[in-house]
Scaffold this motif. Structure first.
Motif, short mmCIF file in Angstrom:
data_model
loop_
_atom_site.label_atom_id
_atom_site.label_comp_id
_atom_site.label_asym_id
_atom_site.label_seq_id
_atom_site.Cartn_x
_atom_site.Cartn_y
_atom_site.Cartn_z
N GLY A 291 8.74 -13.04 1.63
CA GLY A 291 9.16 -12.84 3.02
C GLY A 291 8.04 -12.17 3.80
N GLU A 292 8.37 -11.06 4.48
CA GLU A 292 7.35 -10.32 5.23
C GLU A 292 6.63 -9.27 4.39
N THR A 293 6.99 -9.15 3.12
CA THR A 293 6.37 -8.18 2.22
C THR A 293 5.10 -8.77 1.61
N VAL A 294 3.98 -8.06 1.76
CA VAL A 294 2.70 -8.48 1.19
C VAL A 294 2.16 -7.30 0.40
N LEU A 295 1.94 -7.54 -0.91
CA LEU A 295 1.48 -6.48 -1.80
C LEU A 295 0.27 -6.95 -2.58
N ASP A 296 -0.75 -6.11 -2.67
CA ASP A 296 -1.94 -6.42 -3.46
C ASP A 296 -1.83 -5.75 -4.82
N ALA A 297 -2.49 -6.38 -5.81
CA ALA A 297 -2.42 -5.88 -7.18
C ALA A 297 -3.71 -6.22 -7.91
N ALA A 298 -3.90 -5.55 -9.05
CA ALA A 298 -5.03 -5.84 -9.93
C ALA A 298 -4.47 -6.34 -11.26
N LEU A 299 -5.05 -7.43 -11.75
CA LEU A 299 -4.67 -7.92 -13.07
C LEU A 299 -5.45 -7.17 -14.14
#
Length: 119
Positions: free
Chosen positions: A8-16
């Motif tokens: 939806g409007e949620t955008v989250l960054d992450a590291a693998l």
């Protein structure tokens, strides 16, 4: 590798993480998964196929962990923690969201999550 999760409007960054299972997961990107709610602590859903072995199985998790339910093919994103441990054979941590994983609380039931490589 850096990834982005969009729901939806949620955008989250992450590291693998740097393990064979996480690298195999990265080879599937980009992808959109329908994630269902489980125990009001995680959003889980199936991948198109099982992933390679190589990540260390664990019985614990943290909020923000992106995990693989070995032997698969389900993945999950933990957005809450109620103190439970994961039964055998455990989970393999693929990576971790930088911050804001609790945003998944606002999505009751299922939500489509797009995961893509960034950077």
């Amino acid at each position: 590798m850096r990834i982005r999760l969009t729901a939806g409007e949620t955008v989250l960054d992450a590291a693998l993480d740097d393990n064979a299972t996480a690298r195999d997961f990265a080879s599937l990107l980009p992808l959109t998964l329908q994630k269902n709610d489980l125990f009001k602590r995680e959003k889980y859903g199936p991948l198109p196929r099982s992933l390679a072995a190589g990540g260390e199985p664990r019985s614990s998790y943290r909020i923000g962990h992106i995990v693989y339910w070995s032997p698969g093919p389900d993945t999950a994103v933990f957005y809450d923690h109620e103190g439970q441990f994961i039964p055998d054979p455990g989970i393999v941590v693929l990576g971790e969201i930088d911050s804001g994983a609790d945003a998944f609380k606002k999505y009751d039931g299922t939500v489509d999550v797009t995961i893509e490589a960034i950077g």
